[in-house]
Design a protein around this motif. Structure first.
Motif, short mmCIF file in Angstrom:
data_model
loop_
_atom_site.label_atom_id
_atom_site.label_comp_id
_atom_site.label_asym_id
_atom_site.label_seq_id
_atom_site.Cartn_x
_atom_site.Cartn_y
_atom_site.Cartn_z
N GLN A 266 -99.15 63.09 -76.85
CA GLN A 266 -99.09 61.42 -76.14
C GLN A 266 -97.75 61.80 -74.96
O GLN A 266 -97.87 60.89 -74.33
CB GLN A 266 -98.81 60.39 -76.88
CG GLN A 266 -98.58 59.12 -76.16
CD GLN A 266 -98.15 57.96 -77.14
OE1 GLN A 266 -98.18 56.81 -76.91
NE2 GLN A 266 -97.58 58.92 -79.17
N LEU A 267 -96.59 62.53 -75.09
CA LEU A 267 -95.79 63.17 -74.13
C LEU A 267 -96.59 63.19 -72.63
O LEU A 267 -96.05 63.14 -71.72
CB LEU A 267 -95.11 63.97 -74.48
CG LEU A 267 -93.62 64.26 -73.52
CD1 LEU A 267 -93.26 62.87 -73.57
CD2 LEU A 267 -92.39 65.10 -74.18
N ALA A 268 -97.09 64.09 -72.78
CA ALA A 268 -98.25 64.78 -72.27
C ALA A 268 -98.53 63.76 -71.33
O ALA A 268 -98.84 63.44 -69.97
CB ALA A 268 -98.86 66.35 -72.55
N PHE A 269 -99.44 62.74 -71.81
CA PHE A 269 -100.74 62.08 -71.33
C PHE A 269 -99.34 60.85 -70.71
O PHE A 269 -99.31 60.63 -69.16
CB PHE A 269 -100.52 60.92 -72.13
CG PHE A 269 -100.95 59.28 -71.86
CD1 PHE A 269 -102.07 59.29 -70.80
CD2 PHE A 269 -100.52 58.35 -72.12
CE1 PHE A 269 -101.99 57.75 -70.66
CE2 PHE A 269 -100.11 57.05 -71.89
CZ PHE A 269 -101.19 56.91 -70.81
N LEU A 270 -98.16 60.24 -71.57
CA LEU A 270 -97.01 59.36 -70.76
C LEU A 270 -96.27 60.61 -69.28
O LEU A 270 -96.90 59.64 -67.95
CB LEU A 270 -95.48 59.58 -71.38
CG LEU A 270 -94.89 58.49 -70.83
CD1 LEU A 270 -94.98 57.20 -70.50
CD2 LEU A 270 -93.50 58.65 -72.28
N LYS A 271 -96.49 61.43 -68.97
CA LYS A 271 -96.05 62.20 -67.91
C LYS A 271 -97.07 62.77 -66.64
O LYS A 271 -96.67 61.42 -65.93
CB LYS A 271 -95.94 63.46 -67.66
CG LYS A 271 -94.71 64.11 -69.50
CD LYS A 271 -94.10 65.69 -69.28
CE LYS A 271 -93.09 65.63 -70.38
NZ LYS A 271 -93.29 67.48 -70.12
N GLN A 272 -98.16 62.55 -67.22
CA GLN A 272 -99.56 62.45 -66.33
C GLN A 272 -99.38 60.94 -66.11
O GLN A 272 -99.59 60.81 -64.78
CB GLN A 272 -100.34 62.51 -66.99
CG GLN A 272 -100.89 63.86 -67.28
CD GLN A 272 -101.93 64.74 -68.00
OE1 GLN A 272 -102.86 63.95 -68.84
NE2 GLN A 272 -102.52 65.18 -67.45
N ALA A 273 -100.17 59.56 -67.03
CA ALA A 273 -99.37 58.48 -66.36
C ALA A 273 -98.19 57.68 -65.25
O ALA A 273 -98.61 57.32 -64.31
CB ALA A 273 -99.37 57.33 -67.89
N LEU A 274 -97.05 58.10 -66.07
CA LEU A 274 -96.08 58.44 -64.35
C LEU A 274 -96.04 58.58 -63.57
O LEU A 274 -95.58 57.44 -61.98
CB LEU A 274 -94.60 58.23 -65.37
CG LEU A 274 -94.21 57.96 -65.72
CD1 LEU A 274 -92.41 58.65 -67.17
CD2 LEU A 274 -93.68 56.14 -66.35
N GLN A 275 -96.73 60.22 -63.31
CA GLN A 275 -97.55 60.82 -62.14
C GLN A 275 -98.26 59.89 -61.60
O GLN A 275 -97.71 59.49 -60.22
CB GLN A 275 -97.47 62.08 -62.50
CG GLN A 275 -97.70 62.63 -60.74
CD GLN A 275 -97.94 63.98 -61.77
OE1 GLN A 275 -97.98 64.48 -62.87
NE2 GLN A 275 -98.07 64.79 -60.98
N ARG A 276 -99.10 58.98 -61.69
CA ARG A 276 -99.97 58.62 -61.07
C ARG A 276 -99.91 57.17 -60.80
O ARG A 276 -100.36 56.52 -59.90
CB ARG A 276 -101.00 58.05 -62.55
CG ARG A 276 -102.88 59.26 -62.64
CD ARG A 276 -103.20 58.80 -64.01
NE ARG A 276 -103.96 57.11 -63.73
CZ ARG A 276 -105.18 57.40 -63.59
NH1 ARG A 276 -106.32 58.63 -63.12
NH2 ARG A 276 -106.00 56.43 -62.91
N GLY A 277 -98.88 56.72 -61.00
CA GLY A 277 -97.55 55.39 -60.45
C GLY A 277 -96.56 55.64 -59.75
O GLY A 277 -95.89 55.28 -59.67
N GLU A 278 -96.19 56.60 -59.67
CA GLU A 278 -95.65 57.18 -59.06
C GLU A 278 -95.06 56.46 -57.22
O GLU A 278 -93.69 55.97 -57.21
CB GLU A 278 -94.97 58.00 -58.64
CG GLU A 278 -96.79 59.00 -57.70
CD GLU A 278 -96.42 60.84 -57.51
OE1 GLU A 278 -95.12 60.94 -58.05
OE2 GLU A 278 -97.02 61.07 -56.64
N LYS A 279 -96.42 56.14 -56.47
CA LYS A 279 -96.00 55.22 -55.61
C LYS A 279 -96.16 53.82 -55.94
O LYS A 279 -96.08 52.56 -54.49
CB LYS A 279 -97.90 56.12 -54.29
CG LYS A 279 -96.91 56.99 -53.98
CD LYS A 279 -98.26 57.24 -53.14
CE LYS A 279 -97.79 59.17 -52.80
NZ LYS A 279 -98.86 59.62 -51.77
#
Length: 464
Positions: free
Chosen positions: A219-232
């Motif tokens: 889930q931590l890996a998912f959270l990192k990916q999700a945050l990256q998707r919303g970086e802009k």
């Protein structure tokens, strides 16, 4: 000279020469009737505005006042519901009232923070509670998004041989949705995470055990990916059930592994959770950590105005700032329902007193016994609920029963009799009579309108 002190709403008049005489004026307040400054404590900046142009502003009048127009940048509102469960099954009625309220407001979407059903059961009971929750929520005019809480996934009894691995995790994902996910809306990223994965070694689900309150590597890996998707995006919002940032039984996993990620992202504006059944606000490092109370869950109501109540949040999102406010469930007023006819009938009900008849006769030395009979009429087009209570400051009265409840359909009436007994002399100076206290609710289609309390003095013929 003249200067304006905006913060205190004073206009200072300097030295004025009148016929060669100087006079020092005292400060004059623009708000002489205002006795508080609660409206002056802002969390955010004033909204950006634009000067009116012919394209956006039209009038046929002349005025020296320039009315600034709101900036046309996108803004939207979303709602957040707290815990439905961890309380009586009748709490679904509070949830339904929250749905009714939010439909009057029509936000873009509704988020939850878990504990959607009572759970702590096996498949059959779980499915029934799930269907009830979803049947109520489907009446929302906007989309809503689930978050899993302990009540949604904990299985009982724990020694049940039919208990599957992960307890109700599979049921949840089959009927509510993924345990973690994210979605985009109007340059914002909404991220839902799961706070009851359990102890990775034993599989135990327990919110009181710090080992079971750690985010998994998956889930931590998912959270990192999700945050990256919303970086802009302008904002990122996180939703989970347990407010792990509070520490204690939750341990330090959030502080050590999750919060640094959110801080590093730079645009995580707020994190929302529930579970504790009261409101709380714990900002840290520019991130607003927000805990909600309940929409039908167990509620102590210790200090309602300090966050112990059934409530929901409304969040207004603008590109550079976010506004948040909490609203008690059931307090939104339906503008379209309050017609002249409804008002007239409510006022008629408020002005009406119950009809009263009495019987009182001697029953021994200094003893009077009898009855007080009342008739509650409903002259309106809607049903009413009422509570009728006999009361007296004179302790020598015995009144039975001490109150009664009733429901009266439109155009009908209901009769009720109280048995009364008075031990003493009714003509002495300390005698006080009986009052009937009537509380009524006017039941319109979308609202229970509380009618102001009506008090009626009961008249008895005193003995000579």
């Amino acid at each position: 000279m003249k200067s304006i002190l905006v913060a205190q709403s004073f206009v200072w008049i300097g030295v004025i020469l009148l016929g060669g005489v100087s006079a020092q004026e005292k400060p004059v307040s623009d708000t002489p009737n205002l006795v508080h400054d609660r409206h002056m404590h802002h969390h955010n900046h004033h909204h950006e505005t634009e000067q009116p142009t012919e394209k956006r502003f039209f009038t046929t009048r002349s005025s020296q006042v320039m009315l600034p127009l709101p900036n046309e940048q996108d803004a939207f509102v979303f709602a957040v519901f707290g815990d439905r469960t961890g309380g009586p099954k009748e709490g679904v009625n509070v949830l339904a009232d929250a749905v009714r309220d939010v439909n009057l407001i029509e936000p873009d979407l509704v988020m939850t923070v878990g504990d959607l059903i009572n759970g702590y059961n096996s498949t059959e009971q779980w499915l029934g509670q799930m269907r009830e929750f979803k049947a109520i929520m489907k009446e929302l005019l906007c989309p809503w998004f689930p978050v899993a809480g302990n009540h949604d996934v904990y299985w009982r009894p724990l020694d049940d041989p039919k208990m599957p691995e992960g307890q109700h995790d599979q049921h949840y994902e089959m009927h509510f949705g993924p345990l973690w996910y994210s979605f985009q809306h109007k340059k914002c990223n909404f991220i839902v995470i799961y706070s009851d994965e359990g102890d990775p070694e034993t599989g135990e689900k327990n919110f009181r055990n710090a080992k079971a309150q750690k985010i998994s590597d998956e889930q931590l890996a998912f959270l990192k990916q999700a945050l990256q998707r919303g970086e802009k995006d302008d904002h990122q919002f996180i939703f989970l059930h347990h407010p792990r940032w509070l520490g204690g039984n939750y341990g330090n996993d959030w502080k050590e592994r999750v919060h640094p990620l959110l801080k590093e992202a730079g645009n995580v504006t707020a994190v929302f959770a529930g579970h504790i059944h009261y409101m709380r606000y714990d900002p840290q490092d520019g991130i607003e950590y927000v805990t909600l109370a309940t929409v039908g869950g167990g509620q102590s109501s210790k200090v309602p105005e300090a966050g112990y109540l059934h409530q929901y949040h409304l969040v207004t999102v603008r590109p550079k700032q976010v506004a948040m406010a909490a609203f008690p469930v059931g307090e939104a007023m339906d503008v379209r329902e309050i017609t002249a006819q409804l008002q007239q009938q409510a006022v008629k009900l408020a002005n009406q007193k119950p009809k009263v008849s009495t019987k009182l006769a001697p029953a021994g030395d200094d003893l009077q016994e009898g009855t007080v009979t009342t008739v509650i009429e409903n002259p309106t087009d809607y049903p009413i609920d009422f509570t009728l209570t006999p009361a007296s400051r004179d302790s020598r009265w015995s009144l039975s029963p001490n109150h009664t409840h009733g429901h009266v359909k439109p155009g009908e009436s209901q009769k009720f009799t109280f048995n009364v007994r008075y031990r003493g002399k009714m003509n002495d100076e300390s005698y006080q009579g009986i009052e009937l206290i009537l509380d009524q609710d006017f039941l319109a289609k979308t609202t229970r309108y509380a009618i102001p309390q009506v008090r009626t003095v009961v008249e008895f013929s005193k003995p000579e």
